[in-house]
Enzyme design. Structure first.
Site, PDB file in Angstrom:
ATOM      1  N   ASP A 260      33.830  62.210 -40.610  1.00 16.58           N
ATOM      2  CA  ASP A 260      34.963  61.526 -41.077  1.00 16.58           C
ATOM      3  C   ASP A 260      36.216  61.371 -40.003  1.00 16.58           C
ATOM      4  OD1 ASP A 260      36.932  61.004 -43.058  1.00 16.58           O
ATOM      5  OD2 ASP A 260      36.786  62.954 -43.919  1.00 16.58           O
TER       6      ASP A 260
HETATM    7  C1  BGC Z   1      39.041  60.834 -45.297  1.00 19.71           C
HETATM    8  C2  BGC Z   1      37.953  60.349 -45.521  1.00 19.71           C
HETATM    9  C3  BGC Z   1      38.333  58.742 -45.570  1.00 19.71           C
HETATM   10  C4  BGC Z   1      39.198  58.693 -44.054  1.00 19.71           C
HETATM   11  C5  BGC Z   1      38.875  57.304 -44.148  1.00 19.71           C
HETATM   12  C6  BGC Z   1      40.049  60.706 -43.481  1.00 19.71           C
HETATM   13  O1  BGC Z   1      41.235  60.983 -43.409  1.00 19.71           O
HETATM   14  O2  BGC Z   1      38.950  62.746 -45.436  1.00 19.71           O
HETATM   15  O3  BGC Z   1      37.901  60.116 -46.653  1.00 19.71           O
HETATM   16  O4  BGC Z   1      37.255  58.393 -45.547  1.00 19.71           O
HETATM   17  O5  BGC Z   1      39.571  59.461 -43.732  1.00 19.71           O
HETATM   18  O6  BGC Z   1      40.151  56.588 -44.052  1.00 19.71           O
END
Ligand code: BGC
Length: 719
Positions: A260
């Site tokens: 993540d």
């Molecule tokens: C979120 C994810 C997301 C990623 C990319 C993160 O802050 O938890 O769900 O895919 O950002 O945008």
């Protein structure tokens, strides 16, 4: 050249910096001159030190960046472009929590298909969806992004979404690689507080949180994203047992694991890495292939290799997976295949039709006293009040991908279009969040002489989704004052009030729900929100959505979900020493599966066969469904099981099948729900799945309210 041979040849040739480039994902930012790679430059693409990019929108941009990689970099490895595309790209469908309430896998798949086609036409190749976190705590804002509280729904939705996004083959130009996220347990963050640590038993992990991921893997999901969070002492980003043993070995996942956002660097804050080098080593060892946004792999892994914390074989293993994904996506054959042909205009018309249908079917009619709804074909005058009545941007909900703020049909617009002969008037009354009440008087004036008031209240889109935990699940700002004033004024004039509640979760507003004449849960319905609501309000379509999260009556009941385990002291109203609150009922305001229609359905004649089932059998339940109401409507029926005596305690109800039928007034049909008997296995005392002989109760009905379920029993036979 075969794919693996090509990948071997590339690996042979790659410098360490180029390898780490393939393991790095960076976001595009925006400068006055156009999109830029955050904290970096286009040089990174030319030198092959960034192989994956997120958040770049527009085929032109995507292609010009791709050109840098495939025309100017030494090895010409194409870039993977990724984005969070959860419920539509330009055309937005309802948020996943709302769409889950359709209980219709074909529709779940259809919206993912349409979404993939739109996004791929813009050059995107990977979406960070579906989000499969089983959420039993509505304080957590991200409940909006997923299937709700039930693992079975999560499984069915996972399979449908993965198949929809990925189509038959990733090499097709209208498909996206899907990412199952957030592996695993994220929704159980302590007290519903975003990014907090969590504790889960191994049993709950296996019974509740893992099954949707297992279903996604089975459906061939291309990528998995571990959660940010700490699970009982080990952040998922560094969780070797769950990533290597459970996900890779037990579930057999051989795709790409992408961290993540900045999660590798966050291992420092978690307190399990002293520096970026250790963080990078921990993540790679755990099996994370791509480091999103931390830059820790690029900077840290060369030193980790020197220190002997990781091996080149481990680096190569991850690079190979990333290259394989690019190969499967057809990027080596033609890196410009996605985004070369824009979608025909008819595709967006079709998407809009689909969005309207799915949005209408996602609406959950929570209450409808004295047949307040439908409004009928021609009310003379309607007052459409509230801060969400004419708010296009809010209709998008969280994660709106490439959809601009304007162009999403509001309730006010939808009703005006549906009722050309009606005088439809609007006043917002109050803003969504602040305390300004100066507009209330104007809203009240519109109640006078109206045939009905449609009062649109709720959360702003940004109040749910990521970083949107709430400790108070009531109406924000001064909306409660508006609601009270409108209810009083309208009721004093004999005018009925229909509340349309927008939110990314059940809201705890029992007083409002009790006083309103009808309440529709509209969640966030996307681009066709207003038309869909008008369809339901006017009666063109009967509501049929069901809530996939139990709706609490009080904050103190949270977390709340239907699949509880039994207590040794089951609730008894006349006995204080049974499981209960002394100041609140145990029952929710609305159970899982609740949702009224314009029909009136009666279920009868439950028959279950065979009466003795072996593990390989299919159990079939047949039930008669009759529409005793005055309107055509769609009814959804659920099949739950209860294993009354087992070697470990089993939930009071567990969903194992669902089905729907649309019936005219007076019409009756037999609905058949089938469950493979092996789906009645559960993790036994040693946590390995077992099929245990004994009696099973099969309970069939319109939702998880035990009182309304028909029951039959069958025996499981081990032989
Ligand atoms: C979120 C994810 C997301 C990623 C990319 C993160 O802050 O938890 O769900 O895919 O950002 O945008």
């Amino acid at each position: 050249m075969g794919a693996e041979v090509k990948i071997d040849a590339l690996l042979e040739n790659m410098t360490l910096a180029e390898k780490l480039g393939q393991l790095t994902m960076t976001a595009a930012g925006h400068a006055v001159t156009g999109p830029v790679i955050a904290g970096d430059s286009v040089e990174a693409l030319r030198t092959g030190t960034v192989g994956n990019v997120l958040n770049l929108i527009g085929a032109d941009h995507v292609h010009s960046w791709q050109r840098l990689a495939v025309e100017e970099s030494r090895l010409r490895i194409p870039v993977l472009f990724a984005l969070d595309i959860l419920h539509g790209y330009r055309t937005l469908f309802p948020i996943p929590l709302a769409e889950a309430g359709l209980f219709d896998p074909a529709m779940w798949m259809a919206t993912a298909r349409a979404t993939a086609a739109e996004a791929a036409a813009d050059g995107i190749a990977l979406t960070f969806a579906p989000m499969l976190d089983v959420a039993r705590d509505p304080r957590w804002g991200r409940a909006a992004e997923g299937p709700g509280e039930d693992p079975w729904v999560g499984r069915c939705m996972a399979a449908a979404k993965v198949r929809g996004f990925q189509g038959g083959s990733l090499a097709r130009t209208d498909t996206l690689a899907a990412t199952a996220k957030h592996f695993v347990g994220y929704a159980a963050v302590t007290a519903g507080r975003e990014y907090a640590a969590l504790e889960l038993s191994e049993r709950t992990l296996r019974e509740v949180h893992l099954p949707p991921f297992a279903a996604a893997v089975e459906a061939g999901v291309a990528a998995v994203m571990p959660a940010f969070t700490d699970l009982a002492g080990l952040p998922l980003t560094a969780h070797r047992p769950l990533l290597r043993e459970t996900l890779r070995q037990r579930l057999g996942f051989d795709g790409v694991i992408v961290s993540d956002y900045n999660a590798v660097a966050e291992l420092l804050e978690h307190g399990i890495a002293a520096d970026e080098v250790e963080a990078a080593a921990l993540a790679l060892k755990a099996g994370i292939d791509i480091d999103m946004m931390a830059g820790a792999y690029r900077r840290g892994l060369p030193i980790a290799l020197q220190r002997g914390l990781v091996t080149m074989a481990e680096v190569d293993e991850s690079v190979r997976r990333v290259l394989r994904l690019k190969e499967r996506l057809g990027l080596f054959d033609d890196p410009f295949r996605r985004g070369s042909q824009s979608l025909p205009a008819s595709a967006s018309v079709e998407s809009r039709h689909l969005a309207r249908e799915v949005a209408a079917r996602s609406i959950v009619m929570l209450t409808n006293t004295r047949d307040t709804l439908p409004l009928g074909p021609s009310p003379k005058r309607l007052a459409v009040l509230g801060p969400l009545a004419d708010a296009s941007a809010e209709m998008r909900g969280p994660w709106w991908a490439a959809a601009p703020p304007e162009g999403h049909v509001t309730v006010f617009e939808g009703l005006r279009a549906a009722l050309p002969a009606t005088e439809v008037r609007h006043a917002p009354g109050v803003p969504i969040e602040d305390a300004d009440t100066s507009g209330i008087a104007q809203a009240l004036a519109l109640c006078d002489g109206a045939d009905a008031v449609v009062l649109c209240l709720g959360e702003a889109a940004v109040m749910c989704g990521e970083a949107a935990s709430r400790a108070h699940l009531d109406l924000p700002g001064a909306q409660r004052s508006l609601a009270e004033a409108v209810l009083e004024r309208a009721h004093a004039r004999g005018v009925r009030v229909i509340v349309v509640l927008f939110s990314g979760r059940p809201l705890v507003v029992p007083g409002l729900i009790a006083r309103a004449d009808a309440v529709l849960a509209a969640w966030f319905l996307g681009s066709e929100a207003g038309n869909a609501l008008a369809d339901v309000l006017t009666g063109r379509i009967s509501p049929s959505g069901r809530t996939t999260m139990t709706w609490p009556r009080a904050m103190g009941q949270i977390p709340i979900f239907y699949a509880e385990r039994p207590s040794g002291r089951p609730f008894a109203s006349d006995n204080r020493y049974t499981t209960r609150y002394i100041d609140e009922a145990n029952e929710p305001l609305f159970p899982f599966g609740h949702g009224l229609t314009y029909g009136t359905f009666a279920l009868s004649g439950l028959r279950v066969a065979p009466s003795v089932a072996r593990e390989g059998d299919i159990i079939e339940a047949h039930v008669e469904v009759r529409n005793e109401g005055r309107r055509r409507a769609r009814e959804t029926v659920f099949l739950f099981v209860r294993d009354k005596v087992a070697s470990v305690t089993r939930p009071l109800l567990e969903l194992r099948a669902f089905g729907s039928v649309t019936l005219d007034p007076g019409e009756q049909a037999t609905l058949t729900l089938a469950v493979p008997a092996h789906e009645l296995r559960f993790p036994g005392p040693k946590l390995e799945p077992i099929f245990e002989p004994g009696e099973i109760e099969v309970l069939v009905g319109p939702g998880a309210d035990r009182k309304r379920l028909l029951a039959a029993t069958l025996r499981l036979d081990a032989g």
